[in-house]
Structure formats: structure tokens, C-alpha cells
Design a protein around this motif. Sequence first.
Motif, PDB file in Angstrom:
ATOM      1  N   GLY A  94       0.782  -1.229   0.000  1.00 18.13           N
ATOM      2  CA  GLY A  94       0.000   0.000   0.000  1.00 18.13           C
ATOM      3  C   GLY A  94       0.807   1.269   0.000  1.00 18.13           C
ATOM      4  O   GLY A  94       0.236   2.370   0.064  1.00 18.13           O
ATOM      5  N   VAL A  95       2.135   1.157  -0.048  1.00 16.78           N
ATOM      6  CA  VAL A  95       2.985   2.349  -0.109  1.00 16.78           C
ATOM      7  C   VAL A  95       2.643   3.131  -1.372  1.00 16.78           C
ATOM      8  O   VAL A  95       2.491   2.570  -2.451  1.00 16.78           O
ATOM      9  CB  VAL A  95       4.479   1.941  -0.105  1.00 16.78           C
ATOM     10  CG1 VAL A  95       5.370   3.122  -0.459  1.00 16.78           C
ATOM     11  CG2 VAL A  95       4.860   1.379   1.262  1.00 16.78           C
ATOM     12  N   LYS A  96       2.522   4.445  -1.222  1.00 14.95           N
ATOM     13  CA  LYS A  96       2.135   5.293  -2.365  1.00 14.95           C
ATOM     14  C   LYS A  96       3.306   5.641  -3.275  1.00 14.95           C
ATOM     15  O   LYS A  96       3.139   5.759  -4.488  1.00 14.95           O
ATOM     16  CB  LYS A  96       1.498   6.592  -1.848  1.00 14.95           C
ATOM     17  CG  LYS A  96       0.229   6.401  -1.034  1.00 14.95           C
ATOM     18  CD  LYS A  96      -0.878   5.772  -1.845  1.00 14.95           C
ATOM     19  CE  LYS A  96      -2.167   5.681  -1.048  1.00 14.95           C
ATOM     20  NZ  LYS A  96      -3.244   4.997  -1.811  1.00 14.95           N
ATOM     21  N   VAL A  97       4.486   5.832  -2.666  1.00 12.17           N
ATOM     22  CA  VAL A  97       5.652   6.248  -3.450  1.00 12.17           C
ATOM     23  C   VAL A  97       6.898   5.516  -2.947  1.00 12.17           C
ATOM     24  O   VAL A  97       7.140   5.459  -1.738  1.00 12.17           O
ATOM     25  CB  VAL A  97       5.895   7.770  -3.351  1.00 12.17           C
ATOM     26  CG1 VAL A  97       7.082   8.175  -4.234  1.00 12.17           C
ATOM     27  CG2 VAL A  97       4.652   8.546  -3.727  1.00 12.17           C
ATOM     28  N   VAL A  98       7.664   4.990  -3.884  1.00 12.42           N
ATOM     29  CA  VAL A  98       8.947   4.372  -3.567  1.00 12.42           C
ATOM     30  C   VAL A  98      10.042   5.277  -4.114  1.00 12.42           C
ATOM     31  O   VAL A  98      10.099   5.530  -5.326  1.00 12.42           O
ATOM     32  CB  VAL A  98       9.059   2.970  -4.188  1.00 12.42           C
ATOM     33  CG1 VAL A  98      10.428   2.365  -3.877  1.00 12.42           C
ATOM     34  CG2 VAL A  98       7.946   2.064  -3.672  1.00 12.42           C
ATOM     35  N   GLY A  99      10.874   5.788  -3.231  1.00 13.04           N
ATOM     36  CA  GLY A  99      11.964   6.670  -3.639  1.00 13.04           C
ATOM     37  C   GLY A  99      13.240   5.888  -3.886  1.00 13.04           C
ATOM     38  O   GLY A  99      13.649   5.082  -3.043  1.00 13.04           O
ATOM     39  N   LEU A 100      13.862   6.122  -5.034  1.00 12.36           N
ATOM     40  CA  LEU A 100      15.093   5.432  -5.414  1.00 12.36           C
ATOM     41  C   LEU A 100      16.233   6.428  -5.565  1.00 12.36           C
ATOM     42  O   LEU A 100      16.126   7.371  -6.345  1.00 12.36           O
ATOM     43  CB  LEU A 100      14.904   4.693  -6.733  1.00 12.36           C
ATOM     44  CG  LEU A 100      13.784   3.633  -6.810  1.00 12.36           C
ATOM     45  CD1 LEU A 100      13.683   3.106  -8.236  1.00 12.36           C
ATOM     46  CD2 LEU A 100      14.035   2.509  -5.832  1.00 12.36           C
ATOM     47  N   THR A 101      17.313   6.189  -4.846  1.00  8.43           N
ATOM     48  CA  THR A 101      18.480   7.074  -4.938  1.00  8.43           C
ATOM     49  C   THR A 101      19.628   6.333  -5.616  1.00  8.43           C
ATOM     50  O   THR A 101      19.747   6.316  -6.823  1.00  8.43           O
ATOM     51  CB  THR A 101      18.880   7.593  -3.551  1.00  8.43           C
ATOM     52  OG1 THR A 101      17.732   8.150  -2.905  1.00  8.43           O
ATOM     53  CG2 THR A 101      19.931   8.694  -3.648  1.00  8.43           C
ATOM     54  N   GLY A 102      20.458   5.666  -4.818  1.00  7.00           N
ATOM     55  CA  GLY A 102      21.615   4.980  -5.374  1.00  7.00           C
ATOM     56  C   GLY A 102      21.283   3.836  -6.309  1.00  7.00           C
ATOM     57  O   GLY A 102      22.051   3.540  -7.231  1.00  7.00           O
ATOM     58  N   SER A 103      20.152   3.183  -6.096  1.00  7.93           N
ATOM     59  CA  SER A 103      19.793   2.067  -6.966  1.00  7.93           C
ATOM     60  C   SER A 103      19.361   2.534  -8.354  1.00  7.93           C
ATOM     61  O   SER A 103      19.401   1.764  -9.313  1.00  7.93           O
ATOM     62  CB  SER A 103      18.679   1.228  -6.333  1.00  7.93           C
ATOM     63  OG  SER A 103      17.518   2.013  -6.101  1.00  7.93           O
ATOM     64  N   LEU A 104      18.962   3.782  -8.469  1.00  7.59           N
ATOM     65  CA  LEU A 104      18.611   4.361  -9.768  1.00  7.59           C
ATOM     66  C   LEU A 104      19.768   5.160 -10.345  1.00  7.59           C
ATOM     67  O   LEU A 104      20.079   5.063 -11.540  1.00  7.59           O
ATOM     68  CB  LEU A 104      17.392   5.273  -9.633  1.00  7.59           C
ATOM     69  CG  LEU A 104      16.957   6.026 -10.896  1.00  7.59           C
ATOM     70  CD1 LEU A 104      16.562   5.054 -12.009  1.00  7.59           C
ATOM     71  CD2 LEU A 104      15.804   6.981 -10.578  1.00  7.59           C
TER      72      LEU A 104
END
Length: 231
Positions: free
Chosen positions: A191-201
Motif C-alpha cells: 500500500g505504499v504510495k511512493v517508492v523513492g530510489l536514490t543509489g539504486s537508480l
Amino acid sequence: MYQCRERQFANGVTSNIPRVRSIAEAFPTGVCGVLRTQDSDAGFQASLAALESGIGTIEITKTVPSCFELIKGLVASTGGKYPVGVGTVWDPGAVTEARQAGASFVVTPVLLPEVAEACRKEDMLCVLGALTPTEIYQARLSGAALVKVFPIAPVGGPSYIEALNGPLAGVPFWVSGGVRIEEIGAYLQLGVKVVGLTGSLFPAEALATKNMDVVRQNAARAAQAAATAGA
């Protein structure tokens, strides 16, 4: 590069772009690339590469040099097609700068009610950082449209969100901090609305060598993972 494109913004290219008002509008894929780099030009190229490869939204942190100019350049270069936000915001004054730059949302690393109040005044979508259940509750009371659970990896990743969903069911979560692309599906299914990607992206080595193929490949994998989770 982004400085040249930013002049298009100054000439009014983005003047008619509608304001983002909902979570769904700001984060259409459920994934947001979070850019942290000291090389603004590489960051600009990487952000465009990620957006064009399926990442629906980008957050430019204030630690990036000339972050507001970079945001202007991205908005102008894409005609406002993709929502761009500003992150690592610590002070209310940055909210006005974000709005003037064309940002669609503001993100804080910790619970800052004064930033939420500034977002309310500027009609900006607000994301407040929190970690504990008490902080999450206070973030919602303060006016956060989304609560960013950060850093998520050190406290258990998806299992921590699963535990929070019991007493805090219905809270719109953003997760960030050590998230792997392989975990996107698990988070969205919780149910998480947003997944933030830093180093993996945006791997540091890829940014340092301006290897945009790596960024494109990561973005495509992330977009596919999000689409599969929502199928």
C-alpha cells in the motif's frame, strides 16, 4: 546543458503548466527518482534519462548545486510533462523558491511542521520525513500529504511497513533510504504510495562517468517492477 534549457523556462515555456494537486498526479507510477550529486550537469542528464525511461517523477535534493535552476531546466525541457520536486528541505523559505522554480512538491528529511505550513500557504504538495509511529502521526497532523519513512532499509524495509500498517492503516507512505529496485513490488503491494530510489537508480559511478545507459536500464527495470505490482 541544463542552464541553456533553463532559459526556455525564463521565456515562459512553462507558464501554462497546470499545478499538481494530488498524490496520483505527482507520482503517476508510484516511483520517484531521488537525485543526490555534486555534478549538476550529470544530474540533469541522468534525471532526463530516468524520466524518459519510465520513472514518472524526479526529486532534486537541495544538496545538488544550483538545484532550483536544475528544476527549472527539467520542467522547461520536458514541457512540464513530468512532476519534479525539491527534497532535503529544512527551512520554510525554500518552499517559495520551489514554487517559483516550477516544483510540484516539497520533501523534508525530518518532521518539520513549519515547512508543512509554508506548503499550505504556497499551495504545494507536502511530504514530511518521519520514522517512528509517533513522528508519523505528528507528520499527518502537521498537514503532510505523504509521510516519508526514512531511512527505511536500516529499520527493516518492507517488514517495517507491514508492522506500521496495523496501527497506522491508511497513512499514505513514501519509503526512501536504501531501497533496492527488487523491493519496489513488495512496497507497493503493502500500500505504499511512493517508492523513492536514490543509489539504486543513480549509482555514484554512473553519475561520475556520465554513463546514462546504466541509468536508463535501472529506470526501465524500476518502471517495469512498479507496473507489475499494479497489474
